[in-house]
Design an enzyme around this catalytic site. Structure first.
Site, PDB file in Angstrom:
ATOM      1  N   LYS A 214      30.557  38.532  38.609  1.00  0.00           N
ATOM      2  CA  LYS A 214      30.925  37.917  39.891  1.00  0.00           C
ATOM      3  C   LYS A 214      31.705  36.615  39.666  1.00  0.00           C
ATOM      4  CE  LYS A 214      31.115  36.590  44.097  1.00  0.00           C
ATOM      5  NZ  LYS A 214      31.985  37.206  45.073  1.00  0.00           N
ATOM      6  N   CYS A 268      34.089  30.166  47.960  1.00  0.00           N
ATOM      7  CA  CYS A 268      33.897  30.993  46.758  1.00  0.00           C
ATOM      8  C   CYS A 268      34.852  30.584  45.636  1.00  0.00           C
ATOM      9  CB  CYS A 268      34.124  32.460  47.093  1.00  0.00           C
ATOM     10  SG  CYS A 268      32.801  33.162  48.067  1.00  0.00           S
TER      11      CYS A 268
END
Ligand SMILES: NC(=O)c1ccc[n+]([C@@H]2O[C@H](COP(=O)([O-])OP(=O)(O)OC[C@H]3O[C@@H](n4cnc5c(N)ncnc54)[C@H](O)[C@@H]3O)[C@@H](O)[C@H]2O)c1
Length: 416
Positions: A214, A268
């Site tokens: 991720k 993010c």
């Protein structure tokens, strides 16, 4: 690490899930699970969030989720709680922001883990979905072992989320996923869980690999956007059109340079690379460099616009959101640049953000409509690629100085 005990649950046997953290990730996931006939306990520490959801409304900008939520509430499949309730699967989707010194702040994850511990029973699956530094899933397991030492057969796994805001429900179903357990049994259980609602492939691995996957995805985007931004700075010095340079370079069969902009935003891509760098500061050279390029690009845009103000121009900042056609201001370079420009040049700056009704805190410039802004002269500083800006007719641009950090007017020229 816990020794796995095989408890052989079959696919499709999950009947009840507790989702902890009902934001952009947790709420659509909860609503989707309920739409599959699964009983879902939604948990959030925010009383305001709980009240909104219990009333069948949503607090996130994902239109399709409200209808699903309403149906789930009506069917009695979704209930909202302040504390975790017993279930077979616990999904943790709480925020993981940057803390002091750009270190990952895991307080919410650890609080959620402490809160769910009393609700756990033998054989439950605990699935962390929050974007987390490598080793966090193992930390959760250590904490649970401390709090519930008698539960030696919990399955604990990491399942990173890849959804794109604005398309979350579609992407939750269609995207491929990675599921990494602390044990092979936990991986199997996590894969089985995702297969309840994911049509994409679900790839099994171990928890630490899944955590790094991720972070690598977001660091990849950040580093590559930084490269495009560095090219834009270099092209600027040579008075070249970086968009044309990239367009032509991308005709090479193995080159795919991303788009430059005023800097990277959102919670993010601008944040997660630090999670990787923080865990291995001596090995991480390119990732901090990319973050530094991002800062340099923001600064360069600010100085260009500032020079216009100093020369007596009024500057119209087009967009405050971090990307086009959303209202999200988190880590937004557009908002940071507009705010600093307005602070430096009181009375010379106005902002247009069609997705907001009022100027955000800290912005010392009036928020005006696009039409009102264009009624008066002023340079255009394009900070966000909202479609409504890209559709401006050439007459609205005529005679104005333009700093187009997104290349939207150039794209308009190409279409014409
Ligand atoms: N939003 C995205 O598109 C996206 C995509 C991929 C990954 N992620 C990651 O998923 C995680 C969640 O992100 P988000 O965007 O859903 O966050 P969000 O801020 O939209 O929602 C988080 C929710 O968790 C609640 N919360 C905080 N602490 C809690 C606790 N201890 N117990 C219960 N509830 C608690 C908050 O009140 C909030 O409603 C983050 O790690 C994020 O980086 C987000």
């Amino acid at each position: 690490m816990r020794k796995p005990r095989i408890h052989g649950k079959l696919a499709g046997m999950v009947q009840c899930v507790t989702v902890i953290g009902l934001g952009y990730v947790g709420l659509p996931t909860a609503a989707l699970l309920a739409s599959r006939g699964i009983r879902v306990h939604g948990v959030d520490t925010s009383a305001a969030v709980r009240a909104t959801l219990a009333a069948g409304r949503i607090h996130i900008a994902e239109a399709d989720v409200e209808a699903l939520l309403e149906r789930a509430l009506r069917a009695g499949l979704f209930t909202v709680h302040a504390a975790p309730q017993p279930a077979e699967v616990f999904v943790i989707a709480v925020p993981t922001p940057l803390g002091e010194g750009r270190a990952p702040m895991l307080d919410h994850v650890m609080d959620a883990t402490r809160a769910l511990a009393p609700a756990l029973k033998s054989g439950d699956l605990v699935l962390l979905e929050s974007t987390s530094p490598i080793g966090t899933t193992a930390e959760i397991a250590a904490l649970l072992l401390e709090l519930r030492p008698e539960l030696d057969d919990l399955a604990i796994a990491y399942g990173p989320e890849r959804v794109l805001p604005g398309r979350i429900l579609t992407e939750l179903v269609e995207n491929d996923r990675v599921a990494g357990g602390l044990t092979p049994e936990a991986t199997r259980r996590a894969i089985e869980f995702y297969r309840l609602f994911v049509r994409g492939a679900v790839h099994g691995t171990d928890a630490a690999t899944a955590e790094m996957v991720k972070l690598s995805e977001n660091a990849f985007r950040d580093v590559n956007i930084a490269f495009a931004n560095e090219l834009s700075l270099i092209a600027g010095q040579h008075d070249l059109d970086v968009w044309r340079v990239i367009e032509l370079a991308n005709r090479h069969p193995r080159v795919n340079i991303l788009k430059p902009g005023p800097g990277v935003g959102g919670h993010c891509i601008a944040v997660d690379p630090w999670f990787l760098a923080h865990g291995a500061p001596e090995a991480a050279r390119l990732i901090p460099a990319a973050r530094a390029v991002d800062e340099a690009k923001r600064q360069s845009v600010l100085e260009q616009a500032s020079a216009l103000c100093t020369a007596g121009e009024r500057v119209i900042c087009l967009g405050l959101a971090f990307k086009g056609d959303v209202d999200d201001l988190r880590e937004s370079p557009a908002l940071a640049i507009a705010s600093e420009l307005a602070r430096r040049h009181p009375g010379r700056v106005v902002a247009v953000e069609p997705h907001l009704d009022a100027a955000p805190a800290g912005l010392e410039a009036p928020l005006v409509s696009l039409d009102a802004a264009l009624e008066r002269p002023g340079a255009l500083l394009v900070l966000t690629d909202h479609s409504v800006f890209a559709r401006l007719p050439p007459s609205a641009l005529a005679g104005r100085r333009i700093i187009d950090t997104r290349g939207i007017f150039r794209r308009q020229e190409e279409t014409a």
